[in-house]
Write a protein that holds these residues in place. Structure first.
Motif, mmCIF file in Angstrom:
data_model
loop_
_atom_site.group_PDB
_atom_site.id
_atom_site.type_symbol
_atom_site.label_atom_id
_atom_site.label_comp_id
_atom_site.label_asym_id
_atom_site.label_seq_id
_atom_site.Cartn_x
_atom_site.Cartn_y
_atom_site.Cartn_z
ATOM 1 N N UNK A 183 26.979 -29.239 -159.075
ATOM 2 C CA UNK A 183 26.386 -28.328 -160.040
ATOM 3 C C UNK A 183 26.230 -26.929 -159.491
ATOM 4 N N UNK A 184 25.780 -26.828 -158.258
ATOM 5 C CA UNK A 184 25.596 -25.515 -157.628
ATOM 6 C C UNK A 184 26.936 -24.790 -157.479
ATOM 7 N N UNK A 185 27.999 -25.554 -157.214
ATOM 8 C CA UNK A 185 29.303 -24.930 -156.965
ATOM 9 C C UNK A 185 29.789 -24.113 -158.153
ATOM 10 N N UNK A 186 29.331 -24.456 -159.363
ATOM 11 C CA UNK A 186 29.742 -23.692 -160.544
ATOM 12 C C UNK A 186 29.229 -22.264 -160.481
ATOM 13 N N UNK A 187 28.060 -22.065 -159.915
ATOM 14 C CA UNK A 187 27.505 -20.711 -159.816
ATOM 15 C C UNK A 187 28.342 -19.890 -158.840
ATOM 16 N N UNK A 188 28.673 -20.489 -157.718
ATOM 17 C CA UNK A 188 29.515 -19.796 -156.739
ATOM 18 C C UNK A 188 30.890 -19.498 -157.332
ATOM 19 N N UNK A 189 31.437 -20.444 -158.069
ATOM 20 C CA UNK A 189 32.745 -20.254 -158.679
ATOM 21 C C UNK A 189 32.727 -19.093 -159.666
ATOM 22 N N UNK A 190 31.705 -19.049 -160.516
ATOM 23 C CA UNK A 190 31.609 -17.982 -161.509
ATOM 24 C C UNK A 190 31.459 -16.622 -160.839
ATOM 25 N N UNK A 191 30.623 -16.532 -159.811
ATOM 26 C CA UNK A 191 30.423 -15.253 -159.132
ATOM 27 C C UNK A 191 31.685 -14.830 -158.386
ATOM 28 N N UNK A 192 32.381 -15.792 -157.810
ATOM 29 C CA UNK A 192 33.643 -15.478 -157.134
ATOM 30 C C UNK A 192 34.654 -14.879 -158.112
ATOM 31 N N UNK A 193 34.738 -15.475 -159.297
ATOM 32 C CA UNK A 193 35.756 -15.077 -160.267
ATOM 33 C C UNK A 193 35.436 -13.765 -160.974
ATOM 34 N N UNK A 194 34.203 -13.396 -161.000
ATOM 35 C CA UNK A 194 33.751 -12.265 -161.807
ATOM 36 C C UNK A 194 34.450 -10.966 -161.410
ATOM 37 N N UNK A 195 34.810 -10.179 -162.416
ATOM 38 C CA UNK A 195 35.415 -8.882 -162.146
ATOM 39 C C UNK A 195 34.342 -7.876 -161.754
ATOM 40 N N UNK A 196 34.784 -6.707 -161.320
ATOM 41 C CA UNK A 196 33.853 -5.657 -160.919
ATOM 42 C C UNK A 196 32.932 -5.271 -162.068
ATOM 43 N N UNK A 197 33.441 -5.382 -163.313
ATOM 44 C CA UNK A 197 32.639 -5.023 -164.490
ATOM 45 C C UNK A 197 31.629 -6.099 -164.864
ATOM 46 N N UNK A 198 31.843 -7.324 -164.368
ATOM 47 C CA UNK A 198 30.967 -8.433 -164.732
ATOM 48 C C UNK A 198 31.607 -9.410 -165.701
ATOM 49 N N UNK A 199 32.893 -9.231 -165.999
ATOM 50 C CA UNK A 199 33.593 -10.150 -166.905
ATOM 51 C C UNK A 199 33.930 -11.449 -166.200
ATOM 52 N N UNK A 200 33.877 -12.537 -166.935
ATOM 53 C CA UNK A 200 34.339 -13.833 -166.453
ATOM 54 C C UNK A 200 35.777 -13.990 -166.954
ATOM 55 N N UNK A 201 36.765 -13.924 -166.079
ATOM 56 C CA UNK A 201 38.165 -13.796 -166.505
ATOM 57 C C UNK A 201 38.647 -14.902 -167.433
ATOM 58 N N UNK A 202 38.284 -16.145 -167.147
ATOM 59 C CA UNK A 202 38.769 -17.241 -167.976
ATOM 60 C C UNK A 202 38.097 -17.279 -169.343
ATOM 61 N N UNK A 203 37.041 -16.506 -169.518
ATOM 62 C CA UNK A 203 36.359 -16.421 -170.814
ATOM 63 C C UNK A 203 36.867 -15.220 -171.616
ATOM 64 N N UNK A 204 36.975 -14.060 -170.971
ATOM 65 C CA UNK A 204 37.415 -12.876 -171.712
ATOM 66 C C UNK A 204 38.909 -12.891 -171.988
ATOM 67 N N UNK A 205 39.600 -13.908 -171.494
ATOM 68 C CA UNK A 205 41.017 -14.061 -171.816
ATOM 69 C C UNK A 205 41.227 -14.768 -173.149
#
Length: 414
Positions: free
Chosen positions: A252-274
């Motif tokens: 469960x915790x790994x999802x937070x790390x994954x999301x923060x890793x993926x986040x763009x400089x603007x704060x977008x989550x790439x797999x969501x804003x696609x």
């Protein structure tokens, strides 16, 4: 230019190019998002379950506050829930022991709604029983919830479902049923005396479901790592806490790390804003599960809301959501300007904001949620306004439904 700075700029340029390629149909962004294999290699050994009864909010403190409040929104919710559902009727609800395929939502919304109706009924049942317990303080509803879940555990419900990578709707539907049950159960368990055998079987069933369901990794660049992963992480954290399974909790915790890793400089989550016209919707949808999951993790004593990983924190994703809601042009090349905004009319998508506002000030968020309260999500937390809203935040609901819908629909730019 120092080499470290040059590398940093190069990485950011590559990330921006990758996201642009993803939006236009390319797959280059996969190189910049954390793969399942890389995620599994994260060292999260510092995270362990510290309190199996912590749940996702302080139930005792909240019940004490509700006993002393004069807030009309909270009092109305209490009045509606104090006389809870018929336990006998709940126990007559036949457990789902077989699962066929479920049509996709977007191509077949009517067929999807018909197929998912009994699944949603389960989620509403557990959430309403938990809410009735909190509102009334009557352990009758807590015990009824345990008996209800026990009947499903005895029937080995939900353990048989169709998993088809090309048609994953049945697998997706199981996600929310599992965390709906786990979150509701976490509320009542500390207050149920006796029923040791029933509780043990419920917990064994939930644990088995979580392990079985999460064993399917999902599709690369899609459900392995996007909002559906965040949903699996939500039940993993909650059930990991309930049964003191540190490995499941760390999943469960790994999802937070994954999301923060993926986040763009603007704060977008790439797999969501696609997601084209639904980019804004999915940025918000992902936050629904990330923030709720973080609340569970925080209750175990970890300052997860303050976590910064790969230079990113969750507040950047929140702020980016409000930028694109107020001004879709802020999406830039990520997605079309003509964004779907129908989700703004549905309070279930904003329960996470109650949790966030219980910890942080955010004027835009506070203004918006005042138009959609009370919030309820049948699976991800239930009656979250009842559980989290500051009594000083708002005294009355928006009674003018037309104005409420119109103002929400306009967006959050004001």
């Amino acid at each position: 230019m120092p080499l470290a700075v040059a590398k940093g700029l190069t990485a950011r340029l590559l990330c921006t190019l990758s996201l642009a390629l993803l939006v236009t149909g390319g797959g280059a962004a996969a190189a910049e998002t954390l793969s399942r294999e890389e995620r599994m290699e994260l060292d999260l050994s510092e995270y362990r379950v510290t309190d199996t009864d912590a749940g996702y909010f302080d139930v005792e403190a909240r019940m004490a506050l509700l006993d002393d409040t004069d807030n009309s929104i909270l009092l109305q919710l209490q009045d509606e829930l104090e006389t809870g559902p018929s336990c006998r009727q709940m126990l007559n609800f036949k457990p789902i022991t077989t699962r066929g395929g479920i049509p996709g939502f977007y191509p077949n919304p009517e067929e999807w709604e018909l197929a998912t109706e009994p699944l949603f009924a389960f989620e509403d049942s557990v959430s309403v029983l938990a809410g009735s317990f909190v509102a009334s303080g009557d352990t009758f509803y807590a015990e009824c919830l345990v008996r209800f879940l026990h009947s499903w555990a005895e029937a080995k419900a939900l353990t048989t479902f169709v998993f088809d990578p090309n048609d994953p709707q049945a697998w997706f539907a199981a996600e929310s049923m599992i965390f709906a049950a786990a979150m509701a159960y976490s509320i009542v368990r500390p207050y149920v005396e006796g029923m040791e055998e029933e509780r043990a079987e419920v917990e064994q069933w939930l644990h088995g479901l979580a392990l079985q369901h999460s064993a399917f990794p999902g599709q690369p660049e899609e459900s392995c790592c996007n909002n559906h992963f965040y949903r699996r992480a939500l039940y993993a954290s909650m059930i990991g806490v309930l049964v003191e399974d540190n490995e499941l909790f760390r999943f469960g915790v790994s999802a937070i790390y994954s999301a923060l890793h993926d986040m763009t400089e603007e704060g977008a989550l790439p797999l969501e804003v696609s997601r084209g016209r639904r980019a804004t919707h999915y940025q918000n949808y992902a936050l629904s599960y990330l923030i709720t999951n973080m609340q569970i993790i925080q209750r175990q004593g970890y300052d997860i809301f303050d976590l910064e990983y790969e230079g990113n924190n969750i507040h950047e994703a929140v702020d980016f959501l409000f930028r694109i809601l107020g001004n879709p042009a802020a999406l830039g090349d990520y997605a079309p300007l003509e964004q779907f905004t129908g989700f703004l009319r549905d309070p279930q998508y904003f329960t996470w904001m109650e949790i966030y506002l219980s910890r942080f000030d955010h004027p835009q968020m506070a203004s918006f949620i005042s138009r959609v309260r009370p919030t309820y999500n049948r699976s991800a937390g239930g009656f979250v306004t009842l559980y989290f809203m500051d009594p000083e935040a708002q005294q009355h609901v928006y009674l003018d439904e037309e104005r409420k819908r119109t103002e929400a629909f306009r967006g959050l730019g004001n």
